[in-house]
Scaffold this motif. Sequence first.
Motif, PDB file in Angstrom:
ATOM      1  N   ASN A   1       0.697  -1.092  -0.010  1.00 25.33           N
ATOM      2  CA  ASN A   1      -0.409   0.039  -0.220  1.00 25.33           C
ATOM      3  C   ASN A   1       0.510   1.115  -0.084  1.00 25.33           C
ATOM      4  O   ASN A   1       0.314   2.034  -1.153  1.00 25.33           O
ATOM      5  CB  ASN A   1      -1.138   0.468   1.827  1.00 25.33           C
ATOM      6  N   SER A   2       2.384   1.495   0.733  1.00 29.32           N
ATOM      7  CA  SER A   2       3.194   2.328   0.272  1.00 29.32           C
ATOM      8  C   SER A   2       3.486   2.414  -0.120  1.00 29.32           C
ATOM      9  O   SER A   2       3.469   3.964  -1.142  1.00 29.32           O
ATOM     10  CB  SER A   2       4.413   2.199   1.614  1.00 29.32           C
TER      11      SER A   2
ATOM     12  N   VAL B   1       8.856  12.048   5.381  1.00 36.52           N
ATOM     13  CA  VAL B   1       8.468  10.883   6.071  1.00 36.52           C
ATOM     14  C   VAL B   1       6.576  10.792   5.819  1.00 36.52           C
ATOM     15  O   VAL B   1       6.221  11.272   5.588  1.00 36.52           O
ATOM     16  CB  VAL B   1       8.509  11.341   7.852  1.00 36.52           C
ATOM     17  N   LEU B   2       6.324   9.683   5.433  1.00 35.91           N
ATOM     18  CA  LEU B   2       5.028  10.053   5.271  1.00 35.91           C
ATOM     19  C   LEU B   2       4.315   8.733   6.091  1.00 35.91           C
ATOM     20  O   LEU B   2       4.961   7.121   6.170  1.00 35.91           O
ATOM     21  CB  LEU B   2       4.603   8.727   3.518  1.00 35.91           C
ATOM     22  N   VAL B   3       3.181   9.417   6.798  1.00 36.41           N
ATOM     23  CA  VAL B   3       2.319   8.770   7.767  1.00 36.41           C
ATOM     24  C   VAL B   3       1.104   8.232   7.096  1.00 36.41           C
ATOM     25  O   VAL B   3       0.198   9.450   7.473  1.00 36.41           O
ATOM     26  CB  VAL B   3       2.401   9.704   8.795  1.00 36.41           C
ATOM     27  N   ASP B   4       0.541   7.054   7.223  1.00 33.55           N
ATOM     28  CA  ASP B   4      -0.463   6.625   6.780  1.00 33.55           C
ATOM     29  C   ASP B   4      -1.622   6.107   8.110  1.00 33.55           C
ATOM     30  O   ASP B   4      -1.162   5.044   8.588  1.00 33.55           O
ATOM     31  CB  ASP B   4      -0.724   5.695   5.623  1.00 33.55           C
ATOM     32  N   ILE B   5      -2.635   6.933   9.001  1.00 36.76           N
ATOM     33  CA  ILE B   5      -2.935   6.849   9.603  1.00 36.76           C
ATOM     34  C   ILE B   5      -4.686   5.451   9.187  1.00 36.76           C
ATOM     35  O   ILE B   5      -5.050   6.050   8.843  1.00 36.76           O
ATOM     36  CB  ILE B   5      -3.265   7.525  10.346  1.00 36.76           C
TER      37      ILE B   5
ATOM     38  N   THR C   1      -3.739   0.296  12.533  1.00 30.70           N
ATOM     39  CA  THR C   1      -1.828   1.119  12.397  1.00 30.70           C
ATOM     40  C   THR C   1      -1.724   2.136  12.540  1.00 30.70           C
ATOM     41  O   THR C   1      -2.866   2.408  11.242  1.00 30.70           O
ATOM     42  CB  THR C   1      -1.247  -0.241  11.893  1.00 30.70           C
ATOM     43  N   THR C   2      -0.734   2.621  11.977  1.00 36.38           N
ATOM     44  CA  THR C   2      -0.188   4.306  11.376  1.00 36.38           C
ATOM     45  C   THR C   2       0.805   3.390  10.685  1.00 36.38           C
ATOM     46  O   THR C   2       2.167   3.073  11.987  1.00 36.38           O
ATOM     47  CB  THR C   2       0.108   4.977  12.178  1.00 36.38           C
ATOM     48  N   GLU C   3       0.953   3.127   9.709  1.00 42.36           N
ATOM     49  CA  GLU C   3       2.492   2.674   8.594  1.00 42.36           C
ATOM     50  C   GLU C   3       3.208   4.224   8.548  1.00 42.36           C
ATOM     51  O   GLU C   3       2.957   4.653   8.296  1.00 42.36           O
ATOM     52  CB  GLU C   3       1.964   2.476   6.998  1.00 42.36           C
ATOM     53  N   VAL C   4       4.304   4.148   8.939  1.00 43.18           N
ATOM     54  CA  VAL C   4       5.337   4.932   8.423  1.00 43.18           C
ATOM     55  C   VAL C   4       6.541   4.518   7.638  1.00 43.18           C
ATOM     56  O   VAL C   4       6.978   2.967   7.578  1.00 43.18           O
ATOM     57  CB  VAL C   4       5.741   5.300   9.266  1.00 43.18           C
ATOM     58  N   ALA C   5       6.732   5.077   6.217  1.00 45.49           N
ATOM     59  CA  ALA C   5       7.511   4.888   5.248  1.00 45.49           C
ATOM     60  C   ALA C   5       8.640   6.099   5.151  1.00 45.49           C
ATOM     61  O   ALA C   5       8.097   7.493   4.991  1.00 45.49           O
ATOM     62  CB  ALA C   5       7.029   4.605   4.042  1.00 45.49           C
ATOM     63  N   ILE C   6       9.494   6.067   5.366  1.00 48.28           N
ATOM     64  CA  ILE C   6      10.744   7.579   4.543  1.00 48.28           C
ATOM     65  C   ILE C   6      11.027   7.153   3.901  1.00 48.28           C
ATOM     66  O   ILE C   6      11.680   6.454   3.314  1.00 48.28           O
ATOM     67  CB  ILE C   6      11.318   7.558   6.212  1.00 48.28           C
TER      68      ILE C   6
ATOM     69  N   LEU D   1       0.825  13.502   5.725  1.00 55.76           N
ATOM     70  CA  LEU D   1      -0.510  12.925   6.422  1.00 55.76           C
ATOM     71  C   LEU D   1      -1.139  12.005   5.534  1.00 55.76           C
ATOM     72  O   LEU D   1      -1.442  12.834   4.551  1.00 55.76           O
ATOM     73  CB  LEU D   1      -0.560  13.621   7.079  1.00 55.76           C
ATOM     74  N   ALA D   2      -1.293  10.999   5.779  1.00 56.98           N
ATOM     75  CA  ALA D   2      -2.842  10.063   4.712  1.00 56.98           C
ATOM     76  C   ALA D   2      -3.220   9.625   5.351  1.00 56.98           C
ATOM     77  O   ALA D   2      -3.456   8.804   6.789  1.00 56.98           O
ATOM     78  CB  ALA D   2      -1.900   9.605   3.502  1.00 56.98           C
ATOM     79  N   GLY D   3      -4.644   8.888   4.790  1.00 56.42           N
ATOM     80  CA  GLY D   3      -5.170   7.820   5.424  1.00 56.42           C
ATOM     81  C   GLY D   3      -6.837   7.984   6.254  1.00 56.42           C
ATOM     82  O   GLY D   3      -6.301   9.542   6.390  1.00 56.42           O
ATOM     83  N   PRO D   4      -6.988   7.708   7.125  1.00 57.63           N
ATOM     84  CA  PRO D   4      -8.519   8.120   7.236  1.00 57.63           C
ATOM     85  C   PRO D   4      -7.987   9.172   8.992  1.00 57.63           C
ATOM     86  O   PRO D   4      -9.104  10.303   9.031  1.00 57.63           O
ATOM     87  CB  PRO D   4      -9.118   7.107   7.692  1.00 57.63           C
TER      88      PRO D   4
END
Length: 368
Positions: free
Chosen positions: A176-177, A198-202, A206-211, A310-313
Amino acid sequence: MFNRIKSLVPKRGKGIGIEIGSERINIARIRKQGQAFKASLFPSVEVPEGIFEDGHIVNSTELCELIQSALAENKLKVNRVATALPMREAVMRIIPVPEELEDEELRDVLNQEASLYLPYPREQVDLDYQKLGVIDDEDGIAKVQVLLVATRKEVTDSYIETFQKAGLIIDVLEINSFALIRTIREQLRQFSAQEAVVLVDIEYDTTEVAIIVNGVPQFNRSIPIGTYHLQSSLTRAMNLPNSRKIELLQGMTIPSNPPPQDGTETGYTESNPGMAALIRVLGELADELRRSTDFYKSQNENLKIEQMLLAGPGSAIGQLDEFLTQRLNLSTIKIDPVSALGLQLESEISEVQRSEIGTVLGLAMRQV
Protein backbone atom coordinates in the motif's frame (compact mmCIF):
# COMPACT_ATOMS: atom_id res chain seq x y z
CA MET A 1 9.88 -19.69 -9.57
CA PHE A 2 10.76 -16.23 -8.30
CA ASN A 3 7.20 -15.10 -7.75
CA ARG A 4 3.70 -16.30 -8.66
CA ILE A 5 2.23 -12.81 -8.43
CA LYS A 6 2.15 -10.40 -11.32
CA SER A 7 4.01 -7.82 -9.28
CA LEU A 8 4.66 -6.61 -5.79
CA VAL A 9 6.60 -3.72 -7.32
CA PRO A 10 4.93 -1.34 -9.80
CA LYS A 11 4.59 -2.44 -13.39
CA ARG A 12 1.59 -2.17 -15.71
CA GLY A 13 -1.81 -3.70 -15.16
CA LYS A 14 -5.46 -3.52 -16.19
CA GLY A 15 -8.66 -3.05 -14.22
CA ILE A 16 -9.62 -0.86 -11.28
CA GLY A 17 -8.27 -0.26 -7.79
CA ILE A 18 -9.78 -2.07 -4.80
CA GLU A 19 -8.40 -1.32 -1.33
CA ILE A 20 -9.26 -3.72 1.49
CA GLY A 21 -9.11 -2.35 5.03
CA SER A 22 -10.22 -3.36 8.51
CA GLU A 23 -13.06 -0.84 8.48
CA ARG A 24 -14.04 -0.50 4.82
CA ILE A 25 -13.44 -1.39 1.18
CA ASN A 26 -12.62 1.47 -1.22
CA ILE A 27 -13.03 1.22 -4.99
CA ALA A 28 -11.83 3.69 -7.63
CA ARG A 29 -11.43 3.88 -11.39
CA ILE A 30 -9.37 6.43 -13.31
CA ARG A 31 -9.71 7.00 -17.04
CA LYS A 32 -7.68 9.23 -19.31
CA GLN A 33 -9.70 11.74 -21.29
CA GLY A 34 -7.49 13.70 -23.63
CA GLN A 35 -4.66 15.08 -21.52
CA ALA A 36 -6.66 14.87 -18.29
CA PHE A 37 -7.45 12.07 -15.86
CA LYS A 38 -11.00 11.55 -14.63
CA ALA A 39 -11.68 9.60 -11.45
CA SER A 40 -14.76 7.64 -10.53
CA LEU A 41 -15.02 7.06 -6.78
CA PHE A 42 -17.59 4.56 -5.64
CA PRO A 43 -19.31 4.43 -2.22
CA SER A 44 -17.11 2.63 0.27
CA VAL A 45 -18.36 -0.59 1.84
CA GLU A 46 -18.24 -1.10 5.59
CA VAL A 47 -16.35 -4.20 6.70
CA PRO A 48 -17.91 -5.82 9.80
CA GLU A 49 -15.71 -6.97 12.65
CA GLY A 50 -14.12 -10.39 12.21
CA ILE A 51 -13.65 -10.29 8.43
CA PHE A 52 -10.37 -8.39 7.95
CA GLU A 53 -8.23 -7.70 11.01
CA ASP A 54 -4.63 -6.65 11.62
CA GLY A 55 -3.87 -6.82 7.90
CA HIS A 56 -5.13 -10.40 7.53
CA ILE A 57 -8.16 -11.85 5.78
CA VAL A 58 -10.00 -13.65 8.58
CA ASN A 59 -13.20 -14.63 6.74
CA SER A 60 -12.52 -15.07 3.03
CA THR A 61 -16.10 -16.03 2.13
CA GLU A 62 -17.72 -12.97 3.68
CA LEU A 63 -15.06 -10.65 2.28
CA CYS A 64 -15.64 -12.14 -1.18
CA GLU A 65 -19.37 -11.46 -0.83
CA LEU A 66 -18.71 -7.83 0.18
CA ILE A 67 -16.51 -7.31 -2.89
CA GLN A 68 -19.07 -8.91 -5.21
CA SER A 69 -21.89 -6.85 -3.70
CA ALA A 70 -19.94 -3.60 -4.05
CA LEU A 71 -19.18 -4.25 -7.71
CA ALA A 72 -22.76 -5.29 -8.48
CA GLU A 73 -24.34 -2.30 -6.72
CA ASN A 74 -22.12 0.07 -8.68
CA LYS A 75 -22.68 -1.84 -11.95
CA LEU A 76 -18.96 -2.45 -12.38
CA LYS A 77 -18.30 -5.30 -14.76
CA VAL A 78 -14.61 -6.04 -14.41
CA ASN A 79 -12.50 -9.15 -14.12
CA ARG A 80 -9.05 -7.74 -13.45
CA VAL A 81 -8.15 -5.48 -10.53
CA ALA A 82 -5.26 -3.92 -8.65
CA THR A 83 -5.10 -4.26 -4.89
CA ALA A 84 -2.58 -3.83 -2.08
CA LEU A 85 -1.15 -5.60 0.93
CA PRO A 86 -0.55 -3.70 4.18
CA MET A 87 3.04 -2.53 4.52
CA ARG A 88 3.38 -4.45 7.79
CA GLU A 89 3.07 -7.70 5.81
CA ALA A 90 6.12 -6.93 3.65
CA VAL A 91 9.85 -7.07 4.13
CA MET A 92 11.66 -4.46 2.01
CA ARG A 93 15.40 -4.16 1.65
CA ILE A 94 17.67 -2.18 -0.68
CA ILE A 95 20.55 -4.41 -1.77
CA PRO A 96 23.63 -3.48 -3.85
CA VAL A 97 24.55 -6.03 -6.54
CA PRO A 98 27.20 -6.05 -9.28
CA GLU A 99 26.23 -3.80 -12.19
CA GLU A 100 27.16 -6.35 -14.86
CA LEU A 101 24.58 -8.96 -13.81
CA GLU A 102 21.99 -9.84 -16.44
CA ASP A 103 18.37 -10.15 -15.37
CA GLU A 104 18.45 -13.94 -15.08
CA GLU A 105 21.69 -13.82 -13.10
CA LEU A 106 20.23 -11.15 -10.86
CA ARG A 107 17.21 -13.32 -10.10
CA ASP A 108 19.50 -16.21 -9.19
CA VAL A 109 21.60 -14.04 -6.90
CA LEU A 110 18.56 -12.58 -5.13
CA ASN A 111 17.03 -16.03 -4.76
CA GLN A 112 20.20 -17.32 -3.15
CA GLU A 113 20.78 -14.36 -0.86
CA ALA A 114 17.19 -13.54 0.05
CA SER A 115 17.31 -15.67 3.20
CA LEU A 116 19.94 -13.29 4.64
CA TYR A 117 17.33 -10.53 4.74
CA LEU A 118 14.19 -12.48 5.67
CA PRO A 119 12.78 -13.25 9.12
CA TYR A 120 11.29 -16.52 7.82
CA PRO A 121 12.42 -19.35 5.50
CA ARG A 122 12.82 -18.51 1.80
CA GLU A 123 10.37 -21.23 0.73
CA GLN A 124 7.61 -19.49 2.70
CA VAL A 125 7.78 -16.18 0.84
CA ASP A 126 7.03 -14.61 -2.52
CA LEU A 127 9.74 -12.28 -3.80
CA ASP A 128 9.90 -9.48 -6.31
CA TYR A 129 12.42 -6.78 -7.04
CA GLN A 130 12.94 -3.48 -8.82
CA LYS A 131 16.25 -2.06 -10.05
CA LEU A 132 17.03 1.43 -8.79
CA GLY A 133 20.03 3.61 -9.55
CA VAL A 134 23.74 2.86 -9.90
CA ILE A 135 26.10 3.74 -7.05
CA ASP A 136 29.82 3.34 -6.31
CA ASP A 137 30.62 1.25 -3.25
CA GLU A 138 33.42 1.95 -0.76
CA ASP A 139 35.98 0.42 -3.15
CA GLY A 140 34.77 2.54 -6.08
CA ILE A 141 33.08 -0.43 -7.78
CA ALA A 142 29.81 0.34 -9.60
CA LYS A 143 26.81 -1.42 -8.04
CA VAL A 144 23.13 -1.43 -8.90
CA GLN A 145 20.78 -0.84 -6.00
CA VAL A 146 17.87 -3.29 -6.02
CA LEU A 147 14.67 -2.93 -4.00
CA LEU A 148 13.78 -6.41 -2.78
CA VAL A 149 10.19 -6.99 -1.61
CA ALA A 150 9.03 -10.15 0.14
CA THR A 151 5.70 -11.26 1.56
CA ARG A 152 4.65 -14.53 3.13
CA LYS A 153 2.97 -16.89 0.68
CA GLU A 154 0.10 -17.55 3.07
CA VAL A 155 -0.76 -13.84 2.96
CA THR A 156 -0.52 -13.45 -0.82
CA ASP A 157 -2.40 -16.73 -1.29
CA SER A 158 -5.27 -15.49 0.88
CA TYR A 159 -5.69 -12.38 -1.29
CA ILE A 160 -5.46 -14.31 -4.56
CA GLU A 161 -7.95 -16.95 -3.44
CA THR A 162 -10.45 -14.43 -2.04
CA PHE A 163 -10.49 -12.38 -5.24
CA GLN A 164 -10.74 -15.56 -7.31
CA LYS A 165 -13.85 -16.52 -5.34
CA ALA A 166 -15.26 -13.12 -6.31
CA GLY A 167 -14.56 -13.87 -9.99
CA LEU A 168 -11.62 -11.48 -10.16
CA ILE A 169 -8.00 -11.79 -11.20
CA ILE A 170 -5.48 -9.75 -9.26
CA ASP A 171 -3.55 -8.18 -12.10
CA VAL A 172 -1.42 -6.11 -9.72
CA LEU A 173 -0.69 -6.88 -6.08
CA GLU A 174 1.59 -4.36 -4.44
CA ILE A 175 2.34 -2.81 -1.06
CA ASN A 176 0.00 0.00 0.00
CA SER A 177 2.86 2.44 0.58
CA PHE A 178 3.85 2.05 -3.09
CA ALA A 179 0.33 3.07 -4.13
CA LEU A 180 0.48 6.13 -1.86
CA ILE A 181 3.88 7.07 -3.25
CA ARG A 182 2.44 6.92 -6.76
CA THR A 183 -0.32 9.29 -5.68
CA ILE A 184 2.14 11.91 -4.40
CA ARG A 185 4.99 11.36 -6.87
CA GLU A 186 4.78 14.93 -8.19
CA GLN A 187 5.10 16.29 -4.64
CA LEU A 188 8.11 14.07 -4.02
CA ARG A 189 9.96 15.42 -7.05
CA GLN A 190 10.50 18.76 -5.32
CA PHE A 191 12.92 17.11 -2.89
CA SER A 192 16.57 16.43 -3.65
CA ALA A 193 18.48 13.17 -3.29
CA GLN A 194 19.73 14.39 0.11
CA GLU A 195 16.24 15.17 1.44
CA ALA A 196 13.98 12.56 3.02
CA VAL A 197 10.19 12.68 3.37
CA VAL A 198 8.21 10.85 6.04
CA LEU A 199 4.94 9.37 4.78
CA VAL A 200 2.52 8.69 7.66
CA ASP A 201 -0.61 6.68 6.83
CA ILE A 202 -3.01 6.62 9.81
CA GLU A 203 -5.32 3.66 9.25
CA TYR A 204 -7.88 1.86 11.41
CA ASP A 205 -5.67 -0.38 13.53
CA THR A 206 -2.17 0.88 12.77
CA THR A 207 -0.11 3.77 11.48
CA GLU A 208 2.24 2.87 8.64
CA VAL A 209 5.42 4.94 8.39
CA ALA A 210 7.68 5.08 5.33
CA ILE A 211 10.72 7.31 5.00
CA ILE A 212 11.22 8.08 1.32
CA VAL A 213 14.26 9.28 -0.60
CA ASN A 214 14.15 9.79 -4.37
CA GLY A 215 10.68 8.26 -4.47
CA VAL A 216 11.85 4.98 -2.87
CA PRO A 217 10.95 3.81 0.66
CA GLN A 218 14.19 3.46 2.62
CA PHE A 219 12.72 2.72 6.04
CA ASN A 220 9.37 1.19 7.03
CA ARG A 221 7.66 0.74 10.34
CA SER A 222 4.18 -0.06 11.67
CA ILE A 223 3.04 1.70 14.84
CA PRO A 224 0.16 -0.04 16.67
CA ILE A 225 -1.88 3.15 17.02
CA GLY A 226 -4.69 3.82 14.56
CA THR A 227 -8.07 5.51 14.34
CA TYR A 228 -9.62 2.73 16.44
CA HIS A 229 -7.32 3.53 19.37
CA LEU A 230 -7.81 7.28 18.97
CA GLN A 231 -11.58 7.00 18.87
CA SER A 232 -11.68 4.50 21.74
CA SER A 233 -9.80 6.93 23.99
CA LEU A 234 -12.17 9.70 22.94
CA THR A 235 -15.40 7.78 23.53
CA ARG A 236 -14.25 6.33 26.88
CA ALA A 237 -13.44 9.80 28.18
CA MET A 238 -16.84 11.06 27.01
CA ASN A 239 -18.72 8.03 28.38
CA LEU A 240 -19.99 7.14 24.91
CA PRO A 241 -20.31 3.65 23.39
CA ASN A 242 -17.39 2.74 21.15
CA SER A 243 -18.01 2.33 17.43
CA ARG A 244 -16.09 1.16 14.38
CA LYS A 245 -17.37 4.24 12.58
CA ILE A 246 -14.97 7.14 13.07
CA GLU A 247 -17.11 10.14 12.12
CA LEU A 248 -16.84 11.47 15.69
CA LEU A 249 -13.05 11.31 15.55
CA GLN A 250 -12.82 12.87 12.11
CA GLY A 251 -15.04 15.73 13.28
CA MET A 252 -12.59 16.72 16.02
CA THR A 253 -10.23 19.69 15.74
CA ILE A 254 -7.05 19.84 17.80
CA PRO A 255 -6.71 23.23 19.54
CA SER A 256 -3.89 25.46 18.36
CA ASN A 257 -2.20 25.28 21.77
CA PRO A 258 -3.13 21.90 23.27
CA PRO A 259 -2.39 21.30 26.95
CA PRO A 260 0.84 19.54 27.92
CA GLN A 261 0.70 15.82 28.61
CA ASP A 262 2.08 16.08 32.14
CA GLY A 263 -1.34 16.86 33.59
CA THR A 264 -0.43 20.35 34.80
CA GLU A 265 -3.47 21.99 33.15
CA THR A 266 -6.11 20.07 35.03
CA GLY A 267 -8.76 22.70 34.34
CA TYR A 268 -8.59 22.02 30.65
CA THR A 269 -8.69 18.26 31.28
CA GLU A 270 -11.75 18.56 33.47
CA SER A 271 -13.63 20.82 31.05
CA ASN A 272 -12.83 18.78 27.96
CA PRO A 273 -11.88 15.22 28.97
CA GLY A 274 -12.51 13.82 25.48
CA MET A 275 -10.06 16.19 23.82
CA ALA A 276 -7.51 15.67 26.58
CA ALA A 277 -7.70 11.89 26.12
CA LEU A 278 -7.36 12.23 22.35
CA ILE A 279 -4.32 14.49 22.69
CA ARG A 280 -2.66 12.00 25.05
CA VAL A 281 -2.87 9.23 22.43
CA LEU A 282 -1.80 11.59 19.66
CA GLY A 283 1.14 12.50 21.85
CA GLU A 284 2.07 8.81 22.07
CA LEU A 285 1.84 8.58 18.28
CA ALA A 286 4.05 11.68 17.92
CA ASP A 287 6.62 10.13 20.27
CA GLU A 288 6.74 6.97 18.14
CA LEU A 289 7.12 9.03 14.98
CA ARG A 290 10.00 10.89 16.60
CA ARG A 291 11.67 7.59 17.52
CA SER A 292 11.37 6.44 13.91
CA THR A 293 12.85 9.61 12.46
CA ASP A 294 15.62 9.76 15.08
CA PHE A 295 16.61 6.17 14.34
CA TYR A 296 16.69 6.81 10.61
CA LYS A 297 18.75 9.97 11.01
CA SER A 298 21.25 8.11 13.24
CA GLN A 299 21.82 5.65 10.39
CA ASN A 300 21.91 8.27 7.63
CA GLU A 301 23.76 11.33 8.87
CA ASN A 302 24.09 12.91 5.41
CA LEU A 303 20.33 13.02 4.81
CA LYS A 304 17.95 15.65 6.10
CA ILE A 305 14.33 14.86 6.91
CA GLU A 306 12.56 17.70 5.19
CA GLN A 307 8.84 17.12 5.62
CA MET A 308 6.13 14.80 6.95
CA LEU A 309 3.09 13.95 4.81
CA LEU A 310 -0.15 12.72 6.43
CA ALA A 311 -2.52 10.29 4.75
CA GLY A 312 -5.27 7.87 5.71
CA PRO A 313 -8.58 8.40 7.54
CA GLY A 314 -6.81 9.60 10.70
CA SER A 315 -5.33 12.54 8.82
CA ALA A 316 -8.81 14.10 8.64
CA ILE A 317 -8.60 15.15 12.31
CA GLY A 318 -8.67 18.94 12.23
CA GLN A 319 -5.30 20.67 12.65
CA LEU A 320 -3.47 17.39 13.22
CA ASP A 321 -0.80 18.63 10.82
CA GLU A 322 -0.26 21.72 12.98
CA PHE A 323 -0.16 19.59 16.15
CA LEU A 324 2.58 17.34 14.72
CA THR A 325 4.50 20.29 13.31
CA GLN A 326 4.68 21.80 16.80
CA ARG A 327 5.31 18.52 18.60
CA LEU A 328 8.02 17.23 16.25
CA ASN A 329 9.47 20.52 15.02
CA LEU A 330 9.04 19.15 11.51
CA SER A 331 6.94 20.66 8.72
CA THR A 332 3.83 18.47 8.41
CA ILE A 333 1.11 18.71 5.77
CA LYS A 334 -1.93 16.66 4.84
CA ILE A 335 -2.07 14.95 1.46
CA ASP A 336 -4.88 15.88 -0.90
CA PRO A 337 -4.72 12.94 -3.31
CA VAL A 338 -7.12 14.48 -5.82
CA SER A 339 -5.01 17.62 -6.18
CA ALA A 340 -1.76 15.64 -6.03
CA LEU A 341 -2.83 13.65 -9.10
CA GLY A 342 -4.54 16.60 -10.82
CA LEU A 343 -7.75 14.58 -11.16
CA GLN A 344 -11.13 15.61 -12.46
CA LEU A 345 -13.93 14.18 -10.31
CA GLU A 346 -17.36 13.14 -11.51
CA SER A 347 -18.74 14.68 -8.30
CA GLU A 348 -17.06 16.75 -5.59
CA ILE A 349 -16.11 15.05 -2.32
CA SER A 350 -15.32 16.39 1.14
CA GLU A 351 -11.90 16.87 2.71
CA VAL A 352 -12.65 13.96 5.04
CA GLN A 353 -13.40 11.67 2.10
CA ARG A 354 -10.22 12.79 0.35
CA SER A 355 -8.16 11.72 3.33
CA GLU A 356 -9.30 8.11 2.84
CA ILE A 357 -8.63 7.57 -0.86
CA GLY A 358 -4.90 8.15 -1.35
CA THR A 359 -4.10 4.44 -1.60
CA VAL A 360 -7.02 3.38 -3.79
CA LEU A 361 -6.35 6.23 -6.24
CA GLY A 362 -2.71 5.16 -6.42
CA LEU A 363 -3.88 1.64 -7.24
CA ALA A 364 -6.24 2.93 -9.93
CA MET A 365 -3.43 4.98 -11.48
CA ARG A 366 -1.64 1.73 -12.24
CA GLN A 367 -4.24 1.10 -14.91
CA VAL A 368 -3.84 4.33 -16.86
